[in-house]
Design a protein around this motif. Structure first.
Motif, mmCIF file in Angstrom:
data_model
loop_
_atom_site.group_PDB
_atom_site.id
_atom_site.type_symbol
_atom_site.label_atom_id
_atom_site.label_comp_id
_atom_site.label_asym_id
_atom_site.label_seq_id
_atom_site.Cartn_x
_atom_site.Cartn_y
_atom_site.Cartn_z
ATOM 1 N N ALA A 18 1.217 -0.460 0.054
ATOM 2 C CA ALA A 18 0.021 0.284 -0.114
ATOM 3 C C ALA A 18 1.265 1.059 0.364
ATOM 4 C CB ALA A 18 -0.911 -0.118 0.851
ATOM 5 N N ALA A 19 1.782 1.311 1.171
ATOM 6 C CA ALA A 19 2.845 2.611 1.115
ATOM 7 C C ALA A 19 3.924 2.313 -0.367
ATOM 8 C CB ALA A 19 3.970 2.199 1.994
ATOM 9 N N VAL A 20 4.202 1.292 -0.605
ATOM 10 C CA VAL A 20 4.634 1.664 -1.896
ATOM 11 C C VAL A 20 3.985 2.350 -3.500
ATOM 12 C CG1 VAL A 20 5.684 -0.384 -4.569
ATOM 13 C CG2 VAL A 20 6.455 -0.615 -2.534
ATOM 14 N N LYS A 21 2.083 1.760 -3.212
ATOM 15 C CA LYS A 21 1.043 1.899 -4.329
ATOM 16 C C LYS A 21 1.592 4.285 -4.382
ATOM 17 C CE LYS A 21 -0.799 -1.948 -5.558
ATOM 18 N NZ LYS A 21 -1.968 -2.874 -4.689
ATOM 19 N N LYS A 22 1.379 3.839 -2.971
ATOM 20 C CA LYS A 22 1.297 6.198 -3.333
ATOM 21 C C LYS A 22 2.682 6.113 -2.981
ATOM 22 C CE LYS A 22 -2.052 6.507 -0.483
ATOM 23 N NZ LYS A 22 -3.053 7.465 -0.976
ATOM 24 N N ALA A 23 3.701 6.033 -2.890
ATOM 25 C CA ALA A 23 5.368 6.317 -3.150
ATOM 26 C C ALA A 23 4.863 6.489 -4.464
ATOM 27 C CB ALA A 23 6.223 5.430 -2.583
ATOM 28 N N MET A 24 4.257 5.892 -5.296
ATOM 29 C CA MET A 24 4.458 5.590 -7.311
ATOM 30 C C MET A 24 3.817 7.240 -7.168
ATOM 31 S SD MET A 24 6.626 4.055 -8.134
ATOM 32 C CE MET A 24 7.108 2.214 -7.715
ATOM 33 N N GLU A 25 2.493 6.848 -6.919
ATOM 34 C CA GLU A 25 1.529 8.641 -6.605
ATOM 35 C C GLU A 25 2.136 9.769 -6.806
ATOM 36 O OE1 GLU A 25 -1.910 8.286 -4.447
ATOM 37 O OE2 GLU A 25 -2.636 6.220 -5.574
ATOM 38 N N LEU A 26 2.697 9.610 -5.563
ATOM 39 C CA LEU A 26 3.731 11.244 -4.350
ATOM 40 C C LEU A 26 4.554 11.268 -5.661
ATOM 41 C CD1 LEU A 26 3.879 13.131 -2.755
ATOM 42 C CD2 LEU A 26 5.392 11.635 -1.984
ATOM 43 N N ALA A 27 5.682 10.625 -6.481
ATOM 44 C CA ALA A 27 6.460 10.502 -7.377
ATOM 45 C C ALA A 27 6.024 10.876 -8.749
ATOM 46 C CB ALA A 27 7.039 8.993 -7.275
ATOM 47 N N LYS A 28 5.103 10.504 -8.695
ATOM 48 C CA LYS A 28 4.385 11.774 -10.544
ATOM 49 C C LYS A 28 3.799 12.605 -10.301
ATOM 50 C CE LYS A 28 0.991 8.257 -12.308
ATOM 51 N NZ LYS A 28 0.408 6.660 -12.465
ATOM 52 N N GLY A 76 7.204 0.416 -11.067
ATOM 53 C CA GLY A 76 7.323 2.195 -11.424
ATOM 54 C C GLY A 76 8.020 2.385 -12.603
ATOM 55 N N ALA A 77 7.930 0.587 -13.184
ATOM 56 C CA ALA A 77 8.005 0.678 -14.766
ATOM 57 C C ALA A 77 7.021 1.334 -15.131
ATOM 58 C CB ALA A 77 8.993 -0.418 -15.042
ATOM 59 N N GLU A 78 6.108 -0.021 -14.783
ATOM 60 C CA GLU A 78 4.446 0.641 -15.449
ATOM 61 C C GLU A 78 3.922 1.399 -15.410
ATOM 62 O OE1 GLU A 78 0.824 -1.339 -13.470
ATOM 63 O OE2 GLU A 78 1.950 -3.675 -13.310
ATOM 64 N N GLN A 79 4.250 2.192 -14.199
ATOM 65 C CA GLN A 79 3.454 3.400 -14.039
ATOM 66 C C GLN A 79 4.615 5.206 -14.575
ATOM 67 O OE1 GLN A 79 2.298 4.605 -10.116
ATOM 68 N NE2 GLN A 79 0.960 2.709 -10.320
ATOM 69 N N GLY A 80 5.565 4.402 -15.345
ATOM 70 C CA GLY A 80 7.272 5.664 -15.949
ATOM 71 C C GLY A 80 7.539 6.596 -14.241
ATOM 72 N N VAL A 81 7.832 5.830 -13.796
ATOM 73 C CA VAL A 81 8.123 6.332 -12.312
ATOM 74 C C VAL A 81 9.634 5.623 -12.570
ATOM 75 C CG1 VAL A 81 8.653 6.888 -9.524
ATOM 76 C CG2 VAL A 81 6.778 6.807 -11.493
ATOM 77 N N GLU A 82 11.114 6.351 -12.464
ATOM 78 C CA GLU A 82 12.760 6.028 -11.162
ATOM 79 C C GLU A 82 12.877 5.220 -10.277
ATOM 80 O OE1 GLU A 82 16.709 7.398 -11.551
ATOM 81 O OE2 GLU A 82 15.571 9.134 -12.758
ATOM 82 N N VAL A 83 12.995 4.137 -10.250
ATOM 83 C CA VAL A 83 13.337 3.135 -9.806
ATOM 84 C C VAL A 83 14.839 2.865 -8.869
ATOM 85 C CG1 VAL A 83 12.761 1.446 -8.170
ATOM 86 C CG2 VAL A 83 10.753 2.394 -9.474
ATOM 87 N N THR A 84 15.290 3.009 -8.381
ATOM 88 C CA THR A 84 16.024 3.006 -7.076
ATOM 89 C C THR A 84 16.364 1.481 -6.508
ATOM 90 O OG1 THR A 84 17.126 4.896 -7.980
ATOM 91 C CG2 THR A 84 18.400 3.259 -6.976
ATOM 92 N N ILE A 85 17.586 0.577 -6.765
ATOM 93 C CA ILE A 85 16.941 -0.389 -5.555
ATOM 94 C C ILE A 85 18.423 -0.218 -5.116
ATOM 95 C CG2 ILE A 85 16.977 -3.017 -5.044
ATOM 96 C CD1 ILE A 85 14.643 -1.745 -7.063
ATOM 97 N N SER A 86 17.683 -0.616 -3.085
ATOM 98 C CA SER A 86 18.350 -0.383 -2.062
ATOM 99 C C SER A 86 18.619 -1.491 -1.019
ATOM 100 C CB SER A 86 18.629 0.858 -1.176
ATOM 101 O OG SER A 86 20.117 0.231 -0.354
ATOM 102 N N VAL A 87 19.464 -2.937 -1.334
ATOM 103 C CA VAL A 87 19.204 -3.642 -0.337
ATOM 104 C C VAL A 87 20.421 -3.629 0.707
ATOM 105 C CG1 VAL A 87 19.398 -6.128 -0.094
ATOM 106 C CG2 VAL A 87 17.622 -5.506 -2.162
ATOM 107 N N LYS A 88 20.178 -3.165 1.894
ATOM 108 C CA LYS A 88 21.392 -3.236 2.940
ATOM 109 C C LYS A 88 21.178 -4.391 3.951
ATOM 110 C CE LYS A 88 21.920 1.588 2.051
ATOM 111 N NZ LYS A 88 23.079 1.831 1.767
ATOM 112 N N GLU A 89 22.087 -4.605 4.684
ATOM 113 C CA GLU A 89 22.332 -5.661 6.361
ATOM 114 C C GLU A 89 21.673 -4.677 7.430
ATOM 115 O OE1 GLU A 89 24.557 -8.555 6.141
ATOM 116 O OE2 GLU A 89 24.853 -9.247 4.008
ATOM 117 N N GLY A 90 21.226 -5.098 8.851
ATOM 118 C CA GLY A 90 20.928 -4.232 9.539
ATOM 119 C C GLY A 90 19.861 -4.580 10.070
#
Length: 146
Positions: A18-28, A76-90
């Motif tokens: 749900a948060a991911v979808k909201k973030a996409m809306e905000l990015a657009k 992001g690809a579907e909605q035309g939003v640039e997405v960067t991936i970050s995977v961190k340990e901690g």
């Protein structure tokens, strides 16, 4: 205030989708970009005996992380939003807070699984809200009212 750099911590659960979808809306709306952050939670690993079980858990978490960030990338690809991936340990709270200075806003769900880990993880959003260096938008999952 402009929200160009949006951080979305995700664990792939419905709570974070749900948060991911909201973030996409905000990015657009803002013409911004989204960074999908998955934290490989070391606290889960440190409480286990060091043997093959740990590697299995680690591999499961890695797989979960890949699926979680892939979901964000695909949306992001579907909605035309640039997405960067970050995977961190901690630990999720510490990693998210460390990252908060680099973003305009954090959009997050109540990172949650079920049972006991849901109780423990539910406080991640609360602790991030308290100590973040940027604004935090906490999005409840559509089904969390049930």
């Amino acid at each position: 205030m402009s929200f160009q750099n949006i951080l979305v911590p995700t664990d792939g659960s419905e709570y974070t989708k749900a948060a991911v979808k909201k973030a996409m809306e905000l990015a657009k709306l803002s013409g911004g970009k989204v960074t999908a952050l998955y934290v490989l939670d070391q606290t889960i690993l440190t409480n286990m005996p060091m043997d093959t079980a740990v590697m299995n858990v680690y591999n499961t978490l890695e797989k979960e992380g890949k699926e979680a960030v892939d979901y964000v990338r695909d949306l992001g690809a579907e909605q035309g939003v640039e997405v960067t991936i970050s995977v961190k340990e901690g630990t999720p709270v510490k990693v998210i807070l460390d990252e908060s200075a680099n973003y305009d806003i954090i959009v997050m769900g109540t990172l949650g699984r079920t049972g006991m880990s849901k109780l423990l993880m539910g406080s991640v959003a609360e602790r991030v809200v308290r100590a973040s260096q940027c604004p935090v938008l906490v999005v409840r999952a559509e089904d969390s009212a049930n």
